[in-house]
Write a protein that holds these residues in place. Structure first.
Motif: not given
Length: 139
Positions: A36-42, A60-64, A84-94
């Motif tokens: 759970d290292k992400f949690g936001r859209v970068q 890990q999966p990445v959504l761009c 979604l990023a706040a809920k699924f912190k194991a997925v990297k959102f960019t």
């Protein structure tokens, strides 16, 4: 169970067993913290794309999200992605501006989601139509 009952149960458990359970739980929490290292859209730029999206997707999966500043559809999707990023912190959102990412990329294609896994794009979704359109999403 009441606090007193838990205290009694704790007294019945062997110290070695209790220590083992504590260490096991700590290890579980540490593993979850790693995932759970992400949690936001970068926000990223074109030079960062390979490292932050393609290479990162090997871990890990990445959504761009390719988006356009000020475009209503892009703002709607980015708001949803933040949730979604706040809920699924194991997925990297960019997110990246579409034309910064792909030269001459049409604004009408935005927002576009590109999904990466294991270093490769595994899917993409152009616009809000596949989600039911702007009216359905904001309802």
């Amino acid at each position: 169970k009441t606090l007193e009952e838990l205290d009694e149960l704790e007294d019945d458990i062997d110290e070695d067993k209790l220590d083992y359970l504590r260490k096991q739980r700590l290890a579980e929490l540490q593993e979850k913290a790693k995932q759970d290292k992400f949690g936001r859209v970068q926000q990223i730029s074109k030079p960062e794309y390979t490292k932050e999206v393609t290479e990162a997707s090997k871990q890990q999966p990445v959504l761009c999200c390719l988006f356009v500043w000020g475009q209503e559809e892009s703002q709607i999707l980015l708001k949803i992605l933040e949730q979604l990023a706040a809920k699924f912190k194991a997925v990297k959102f960019t997110k990246i501006v579409g034309q910064d990412c792909i030269e001459n990329y049409k604004d009408s294609f935005c927002p576009t989601l590109v999904i990466y896994k294991d270093g490769d794009p595994v899917g993409n979704i152009k616009g809000l139509f596949n989600f039911g359109g702007k009216k359905l999403i904001t309802a």
